[in-house]
Scaffold this motif. Sequence first.
Motif, PDB file in Angstrom:
ATOM      1  N   GLU A 179      24.856 -18.728  12.624  1.00 11.41           N
ATOM      2  CA  GLU A 179      23.828 -18.283  11.670  1.00 11.41           C
ATOM      3  C   GLU A 179      23.209 -19.457  10.901  1.00 11.41           C
ATOM      4  O   GLU A 179      22.418 -19.244   9.989  1.00 11.41           O
ATOM      5  N   LYS A 180      23.603 -20.685  11.245  1.00 12.34           N
ATOM      6  CA  LYS A 180      23.091 -21.882  10.569  1.00 12.34           C
ATOM      7  C   LYS A 180      23.270 -21.817   9.046  1.00 12.34           C
ATOM      8  O   LYS A 180      22.356 -22.109   8.277  1.00 12.34           O
ATOM      9  N   VAL A 181      24.449 -21.395   8.620  1.00 11.27           N
ATOM     10  CA  VAL A 181      24.747 -21.369   7.188  1.00 11.27           C
ATOM     11  C   VAL A 181      25.250 -22.752   6.786  1.00 11.27           C
ATOM     12  O   VAL A 181      26.083 -23.345   7.467  1.00 11.27           O
ATOM     13  N   ARG A 182      24.721 -23.268   5.665  1.00 11.11           N
ATOM     14  CA  ARG A 182      25.188 -24.572   5.174  1.00 11.11           C
ATOM     15  C   ARG A 182      26.455 -24.343   4.355  1.00 11.11           C
ATOM     16  O   ARG A 182      26.430 -23.623   3.362  1.00 11.11           O
ATOM     17  N   VAL A 183      27.560 -24.949   4.796  1.00 12.30           N
ATOM     18  CA  VAL A 183      28.857 -24.703   4.150  1.00 12.30           C
ATOM     19  C   VAL A 183      29.379 -25.995   3.532  1.00 12.30           C
ATOM     20  O   VAL A 183      29.364 -27.051   4.169  1.00 12.30           O
ATOM     21  N   GLN A 184      29.831 -25.890   2.283  1.00 10.01           N
ATOM     22  CA  GLN A 184      30.511 -27.023   1.627  1.00 10.01           C
ATOM     23  C   GLN A 184      31.923 -26.574   1.236  1.00 10.01           C
ATOM     24  O   GLN A 184      32.107 -25.463   0.746  1.00 10.01           O
ATOM     25  N   VAL A 185      32.915 -27.420   1.472  1.00 14.81           N
ATOM     26  CA  VAL A 185      34.292 -27.156   1.006  1.00 14.81           C
ATOM     27  C   VAL A 185      34.535 -28.055  -0.200  1.00 14.81           C
ATOM     28  O   VAL A 185      34.308 -29.277  -0.125  1.00 14.81           O
ATOM     29  N   LEU A 186      34.963 -27.473  -1.329  1.00 17.55           N
ATOM     30  CA  LEU A 186      35.160 -28.275  -2.546  1.00 17.55           C
ATOM     31  C   LEU A 186      36.259 -27.670  -3.418  1.00 17.55           C
ATOM     32  O   LEU A 186      36.750 -26.577  -3.134  1.00 17.55           O
ATOM     33  N   SER A 187      36.619 -28.381  -4.482  1.00 19.65           N
ATOM     34  CA  SER A 187      37.757 -27.944  -5.295  1.00 19.65           C
ATOM     35  C   SER A 187      37.327 -27.057  -6.452  1.00 19.65           C
ATOM     36  O   SER A 187      36.305 -27.298  -7.099  1.00 19.65           O
ATOM     37  N   SER A 188      38.182 -26.062  -6.762  1.00 19.91           N
ATOM     38  CA  SER A 188      37.945 -25.244  -7.963  1.00 19.91           C
ATOM     39  C   SER A 188      38.769 -25.777  -9.127  1.00 19.91           C
ATOM     40  O   SER A 188      38.657 -25.280 -10.240  1.00 19.91           O
ATOM     41  N   PHE A 189      39.610 -26.777  -8.857  1.00 16.02           N
ATOM     42  CA  PHE A 189      40.462 -27.309  -9.927  1.00 16.02           C
ATOM     43  C   PHE A 189      39.746 -28.465 -10.618  1.00 16.02           C
ATOM     44  O   PHE A 189      40.103 -29.621 -10.460  1.00 16.02           O
ATOM     45  N   ILE A 190      38.664 -28.106 -11.324  1.00 11.91           N
ATOM     46  CA  ILE A 190      37.796 -29.103 -11.951  1.00 11.91           C
ATOM     47  C   ILE A 190      37.489 -28.653 -13.383  1.00 11.91           C
ATOM     48  O   ILE A 190      37.693 -27.503 -13.720  1.00 11.91           O
ATOM     49  N   ASP A 191      36.991 -29.595 -14.198  1.00 11.71           N
ATOM     50  CA  ASP A 191      36.560 -29.190 -15.538  1.00 11.71           C
ATOM     51  C   ASP A 191      35.050 -29.419 -15.665  1.00 11.71           C
ATOM     52  O   ASP A 191      34.382 -29.761 -14.691  1.00 11.71           O
ATOM     53  N   GLU A 192      34.534 -29.248 -16.901  1.00 12.63           N
ATOM     54  CA  GLU A 192      33.067 -29.301 -17.091  1.00 12.63           C
ATOM     55  C   GLU A 192      32.484 -30.672 -16.777  1.00 12.63           C
ATOM     56  O   GLU A 192      31.282 -30.800 -16.554  1.00 12.63           O
TER      57      GLU A 192
END
Length: 418
Positions: free
Chosen positions: A222-235
């Motif tokens: 489907e040509k979806v642009r996917v990024q893998v990243l962390s949710s353990f982050i602050d502002e």
Amino acid sequence: MGRIVMKFGGTSMAGTERIRRVAGIVKRQQEAGHEVAVVVSAMAGETDRLVTFCREANALYDPAEYDVVVAAGEQITSGLLALTLQAMGCKARSWLGWQLPVRTDDAYAKARIEDIDSGALLASMAAGEIAVIPGFQGLSPDGRVTTLGRGGSDTSAVAVAAAIGADRCDIYTDVDGVYTTDPRIVAKARKLKNVTYEEMLELASVGSKVLQTRSVSLAMKEKVRVQVLSSFIDETAPAADTIPGTMIVSDEELEGLDMERQVITGIAADKNEAKVTLTRVADRPGAVATIFGPLAEANINVDMIIQNIAKDKGETDVTFTVPAADLLRTQALLEERKEAIGYYRLISDDKVAKISVVGVGMRSHAGVAATMFKALAERGINIQAISTSEIKVSVLIDADEVELAVRVLHTAYGLDAE
Ligand code: ADP
Ligand code: ASP
Ligand code: MG
């Protein structure tokens, strides 16, 4: 501005505090001007807990009722995230699988998404509401709850992104991207800025659980642009729009991005395979078909296969691997057919693991497999079976040697971080 799908995995959703952090990340994304849909997993450990209840209730459980039970974990986290967002002053609502609906086939416990109705979702997002969607669950043609197989929320997220034409699908997890190998096993693993769809597909299918395999094939199609990243982050962390994680890209995009690439992109290990050997199988046309035909009919996925050349007696040993979860069924099927197949002994071993090296660079470089065999030999690690594809080489080894093998190969291919 853009339309973004954000997916949060089980570790990111485990408990009130973590859900509050997730809500903060979602709110910031909306404040950056995007329309936002969020897909959530159950809290870490919750799906396992629910699966255990099903097993205890009835060892031979009906998959349709299993789905009723295991889909519950995501229902809870989707409601909790909507509540938390509302507490932060955002407009938000949950959309359960049957409410959108997310239509699937009727393969309970491993359903495939066929279609997602996005009309109501898009209208609500356009009105500034954050849509919170439980991953993993859908609706069968009979109007019953289905689930998509373990790790399926990744696929839910990509499917939602495709259905609403999202600019990007951000998969937030407990690591900050896709690494050269599992960073929890190899401390020297390096984070990749980019990985191609094909490489990610191979890595996922040979055991890198960072993304469900089906989510990657769907994103590719489907040509979806996917990024893998962390949710353990602050502002203070860089915004998702600056692509702090790993982007999955096409071959063409990669050529423009990364000139300094190693031949091997990543290494994965899979301990969920079992090895079966049938000794002294008749070396005649049709013998192999009598082994693998019944396994195929029983939906047992055979992976690696080796058949030795017959010696003087016109008999040969056949060795192959199946998912460890299917080993008992495999043994039963083959024992029932011992006469018809005509083998001497069935030997099985579930203390094995498959190690795979993956990289598009293999297409243009020779010697990748030789490097692997030499590095393993130097450590005395015995190879029990081998299989290859255009961009992958896999070997089967003793399960106790997995971690050593992954480290040795990571060094041998020059992947270690300085
Ligand atoms: P989630 O609950 O967010 O879906 P998963 O546990 O399914 O998270 O996937 C994330 C995990 O995948 C990481 O914690 C890591 O241990 C593992 N993993 C395996 N291979 C890799 C890799 N090559 N890069 C990053 N993570 C990997
Ligand atoms: N909760 C489901 C599982 O544990 C789906 C997911 O988290 O992706 O498999
Ligand atoms: Mg996962």
